[in-house]
Design a protein around this motif. Sequence first.
Motif, PDB file in Angstrom:
ATOM      1  N   GLU A  74       0.833  -1.216   0.000  1.00 15.84           N
ATOM      2  CA  GLU A  74       0.000   0.000   0.000  1.00 15.84           C
ATOM      3  C   GLU A  74       0.864   1.263   0.000  1.00 15.84           C
ATOM      4  O   GLU A  74       1.788   1.384   0.803  1.00 15.84           O
ATOM      5  N   HIS A  75       0.522   2.173  -0.895  1.00 14.26           N
ATOM      6  CA  HIS A  75       1.290   3.406  -1.030  1.00 14.26           C
ATOM      7  C   HIS A  75       0.423   4.509  -1.613  1.00 14.26           C
ATOM      8  O   HIS A  75      -0.693   4.265  -2.046  1.00 14.26           O
ATOM      9  N   TRP A  76       1.004   5.702  -1.665  1.00 14.03           N
ATOM     10  CA  TRP A  76       0.356   6.827  -2.338  1.00 14.03           C
ATOM     11  C   TRP A  76       1.439   7.742  -2.879  1.00 14.03           C
ATOM     12  O   TRP A  76       2.609   7.620  -2.515  1.00 14.03           O
ATOM     13  N   HIS A  77       1.022   8.607  -3.799  1.00 15.72           N
ATOM     14  CA  HIS A  77       1.957   9.482  -4.497  1.00 15.72           C
ATOM     15  C   HIS A  77       1.662  10.912  -4.057  1.00 15.72           C
ATOM     16  O   HIS A  77       0.727  11.541  -4.554  1.00 15.72           O
ATOM     17  N   PRO A  78       2.426  11.417  -3.094  1.00 16.38           N
ATOM     18  CA  PRO A  78       2.090  12.706  -2.464  1.00 16.38           C
ATOM     19  C   PRO A  78       2.415  13.887  -3.371  1.00 16.38           C
ATOM     20  O   PRO A  78       3.182  13.757  -4.331  1.00 16.38           O
ATOM     21  N   PRO A  79       1.842  15.063  -3.037  1.00 15.33           N
ATOM     22  CA  PRO A  79       2.206  16.276  -3.772  1.00 15.33           C
ATOM     23  C   PRO A  79       3.693  16.582  -3.605  1.00 15.33           C
ATOM     24  O   PRO A  79       4.278  16.289  -2.557  1.00 15.33           O
ATOM     25  N   VAL A  80       4.291  17.135  -4.671  1.00 17.21           N
ATOM     26  CA  VAL A  80       5.690  17.561  -4.612  1.00 17.21           C
ATOM     27  C   VAL A  80       5.745  18.970  -5.176  1.00 17.21           C
ATOM     28  O   VAL A  80       5.484  19.168  -6.358  1.00 17.21           O
ATOM     29  N   GLY A  85       0.899  15.567  -7.211  1.00 19.94           N
ATOM     30  CA  GLY A  85       1.207  14.147  -6.989  1.00 19.94           C
ATOM     31  C   GLY A  85       0.770  13.345  -8.197  1.00 19.94           C
ATOM     32  O   GLY A  85      -0.079  13.760  -8.972  1.00 19.94           O
ATOM     33  N   LYS A  86       1.368  12.171  -8.335  1.00 22.26           N
ATOM     34  CA  LYS A  86       1.153  11.361  -9.541  1.00 22.26           C
ATOM     35  C   LYS A  86      -0.292  10.899  -9.675  1.00 22.26           C
ATOM     36  O   LYS A  86      -0.842  10.279  -8.780  1.00 22.26           O
ATOM     37  N   GLU A  87      -0.913  11.215 -10.813  1.00 20.08           N
ATOM     38  CA  GLU A  87      -2.200  10.625 -11.180  1.00 20.08           C
ATOM     39  C   GLU A  87      -1.882   9.436 -12.068  1.00 20.08           C
ATOM     40  O   GLU A  87      -1.054   9.532 -12.968  1.00 20.08           O
ATOM     41  N   SER A 138      -4.315  11.701  -7.698  1.00 16.98           N
ATOM     42  CA  SER A 138      -3.128  12.111  -6.965  1.00 16.98           C
ATOM     43  C   SER A 138      -3.372  11.901  -5.476  1.00 16.98           C
ATOM     44  O   SER A 138      -4.468  12.182  -4.991  1.00 16.98           O
ATOM     45  N   ASP A 139      -2.362  11.415  -4.776  1.00 13.13           N
ATOM     46  CA  ASP A 139      -2.425  11.322  -3.320  1.00 13.13           C
ATOM     47  C   ASP A 139      -3.410  10.252  -2.826  1.00 13.13           C
ATOM     48  O   ASP A 139      -3.646  10.151  -1.623  1.00 13.13           O
ATOM     49  N   SER A 155       0.816   1.019 -16.295  1.00 18.48           N
ATOM     50  CA  SER A 155       0.569   2.187 -15.457  1.00 18.48           C
ATOM     51  C   SER A 155       0.945   3.410 -16.293  1.00 18.48           C
ATOM     52  O   SER A 155       2.114   3.609 -16.624  1.00 18.48           O
ATOM     53  N   PHE A 156      -0.082   4.151 -16.691  1.00 20.59           N
ATOM     54  CA  PHE A 156       0.125   5.410 -17.416  1.00 20.59           C
ATOM     55  C   PHE A 156      -0.055   6.528 -16.396  1.00 20.59           C
ATOM     56  O   PHE A 156      -1.068   6.556 -15.693  1.00 20.59           O
ATOM     57  N   SER A 157       0.894   7.446 -16.310  1.00 21.24           N
ATOM     58  CA  SER A 157       0.754   8.443 -15.244  1.00 21.24           C
ATOM     59  C   SER A 157       1.438   9.758 -15.588  1.00 21.24           C
ATOM     60  O   SER A 157       2.223   9.841 -16.528  1.00 21.24           O
TER      61      SER A 157
END
Length: 181
Positions: A74-80, A85-87, A138-139, A155-157
């Motif tokens: 489990e993870h998430w892609h935080p704002p930078v 963050g990654k969509e 994102s996130d 995974s397209f992002s």
Amino acid sequence: MINENEHEELKRRSGKLIQGTGLVLTPAELDRIEVADFGLGHPSREGAQILTLLQSERITVKLVVLITGQTLPEHWHPPVGTDPGKEETIRVLRGRLRLYVDGPDSIRPGVIPEGKESVYTCRQEHLLEPGQQHTLESDEKHWFQAGSEPVVFFSFSTVARDALDRFTDPAVKRFPPIQPD
Ligand code: ZN
């Protein structure tokens, strides 16, 4: 740490599984397949095989392989900075992908890796068949699993910054060293 033999075997199997979908990979791409064990030391259970096909300053395209029963933690892609963050849009090529996100609990029993209930908090299950896709905002927290057969998915992002991804499991290290044997 990743054992080098297990690493090579997972890499080889994953290359064959991708090729089995009909996608053509160059020898250099086959060689670039990354075996990620997330520092947990048992990649066949918790891990993923990842091939980055395209990485620009704005977009990323990856292929991800999960062998039977393998779970991507489990993870998430935080704002930078100004980036929210990654969509990420997932599209399945083979197998049936189990995708878990936050929401009403619909998880089947026995799916969460043993003893890890506290670090797999997303319990809404989506089953994605070949040709189906799902967009993760994102996130948005998520994790993936292959059931009784291997899964290959795209995974397209927006741009991936893997080193900044956040994981629920504090034991995860995204880029651990390889252990020679
Ligand atoms: Zn993700």
